[in-house]
Design an enzyme around this catalytic site. Structure first.
Site, short mmCIF file in Angstrom:
data_model
loop_
_atom_site.label_atom_id
_atom_site.label_comp_id
_atom_site.label_asym_id
_atom_site.label_seq_id
_atom_site.Cartn_x
_atom_site.Cartn_y
_atom_site.Cartn_z
N TYR A 77 0.83 -1.19 0.00
CA TYR A 77 0.00 0.00 0.00
C TYR A 77 0.87 1.25 0.00
O TYR A 77 1.36 1.71 1.03
CB TYR A 77 -0.94 0.02 1.21
CG TYR A 77 -1.91 -1.12 1.29
CD1 TYR A 77 -2.16 -1.95 0.19
CD2 TYR A 77 -2.60 -1.38 2.47
CE1 TYR A 77 -3.06 -3.00 0.28
CE2 TYR A 77 -3.51 -2.44 2.56
CZ TYR A 77 -3.73 -3.24 1.46
OH TYR A 77 -4.62 -4.29 1.55
N HIS A 165 -0.32 -12.14 1.59
CA HIS A 165 -0.94 -11.14 0.73
C HIS A 165 -0.96 -11.62 -0.72
O HIS A 165 0.08 -11.81 -1.35
CB HIS A 165 -0.17 -9.82 0.82
CG HIS A 165 -0.94 -8.64 0.34
ND1 HIS A 165 -0.39 -7.38 0.20
CD2 HIS A 165 -2.24 -8.51 -0.04
CE1 HIS A 165 -1.31 -6.54 -0.22
NE2 HIS A 165 -2.45 -7.21 -0.39
#
Length: 357
Positions: A77, A165
């Protein structure tokens, strides 16, 4: 691919709830507790458009002041930017007063090759971010290294949850070497919960069925528009005692405004998806309930769901989301959605009390 979120029309007679009024759920067997509402921070990592530093800081501080105590982030992110911005807000707070989850599977490196999965039509999903880029690494050492680097960016001595992830194309490593590292970190008490985060259910279901995961983070696949996870993942989570954190409740904004240029899974929505969203909105309109309010409250009714993550890139967006959680929705609205075939058969529906918890 600039970000655009249309402002919501204020709803009358709302007594906004503090997020501290929502209960928490015990997750796993290692002392992890997750609040019902958390803040997803991909947007604060400059997802689709730049969020200035002052705006990000104000949004995070507003979230804290509103009672949000769960913050989800990842190295991806903003190429570390999200983690760094969280640090500026919460690293000085009492450590046991909040929960942080981050993710593993990508390391940030200066010589990273271009990852085409992070582009759409040549434009990057994360803009104006540090030069270091993500490199896939689901090795045992890679997971340990990723955690240490995240802790440095977060200015914390521990995180509460580590999630694999996006292991879509890396199942073999994710389910062996990466999982072994997560399992050992949990056994050692370094983290209290382990899981996986994805926006599809097939691989998540395999991971839940074959590994001892405390939770999964499911983005966009258990929403008012898409309950596909009821066919595989949610039953697997029930059978294995795995809790679910739901992200992407607005399906990239189409459940805020199903306009002709609405997006679904970050790309332009197909006409059939837009039509279904408009039919759902029409039912909401009959009861004077914003479509977005039904979208954010719907997943909370499922017994496996521990948390709904809301995502905001400004104080104004966050306040809108908090208001949506406070709107009382009549039971009849959910019954109408069922009657018109707009909810999957058997999907749990909120009541006036369960929606507000």
């Amino acid at each position: 691919m600039a970000y655009r979120r249309r402002p919501l029309t204020p709803h009358p007679h709302i007594e906004r709830l503090s997020m501290l009024d929502f209960p928490a759920t015990d997750v796993g067997e290692h002392g992890l507790t997750l609040p019902s509402i958390g803040l997803g921070t991909a947007a604060l990592g400059n997802f689709l458009s730049v969020v200035p530093e002052e705006q990000a800081a104000a949004t995070l501080r507003r979230a804290w002041d509103a009672g949000i105590r769960y913050f989800d982030t990842a190295p991806l992110y903003g190429h570390g930017l999200s983690e760094q911005r969280i640090a500026e807000t919460i690293s000085t707070e009492q450590r046991d007063s909040f929960v942080v989850s981050t993710k593993v599977g990508r390391l940030l490196r200066s010589d990273a090759p271009r990852d085409e999965s992070q582009y759409f039509e040549g434009e990057p999903f994360y803009v104006d971010v540090p030069e270091t880029g993500p490199v896939w690494d689901f090795s045992y050492d890679g997971v340990i290294t990723s955690l240490h680097e995240s802790l440095e960016r977060l200015h914390l001595d521990r995180v509460d949850v580590l999630n694999l992830h996006d292991p879509d194309d890396h199942y073999a490593e994710a389910s062996t070497t990466a999982y072994a590292a997560l399992r050992d970190l949990r056994t050692q008490g370094v983290v209290r919960g382990i899981g996986a985060g994805m926006n599809q259910t097939t691989v998540l279901t395999q991971l839940v069925s074959n590994l001892d995961l405390d939770m999964v983070l499911l983005a966009g696949r258990y929403t008012l528009l898409d309950q596909g996870s009821m066919g595989d993942l949610l039953p697997a989570c029930r059978d294995n005692g795995t809790r679910v954190v739901v992200g992407g409740v607005f399906n990239s904004g189409i459940l805020i405004d199903p306009s002709d240029d609405a997006r679904f899974d970050y790309v332009p929505a197909a006409s059939g998806i837009v039509e279904k969203a408009r039919r759902i909105r029409a039912v909401c309109d009959r009861f004077d309930v914003p479509l977005a309010a039904a979208a954010v409250q719907f997943p909370l009714a499922h017994p496996q769901v521990a948390t709904v993550l809301i995502g905001a890139r400004s104080v104004e967006e966050l306040d809108e989301d908090l208001e949506l959680l406070s709107i009382q929705i009549p039971d009849q609205l959910w019954f109408e959605l069922q009657r018109e075939g707009l909810l999957a058969e058997g999907a749990p529906i909120p009541s006036l009390e369960s929606a507000r918890r």
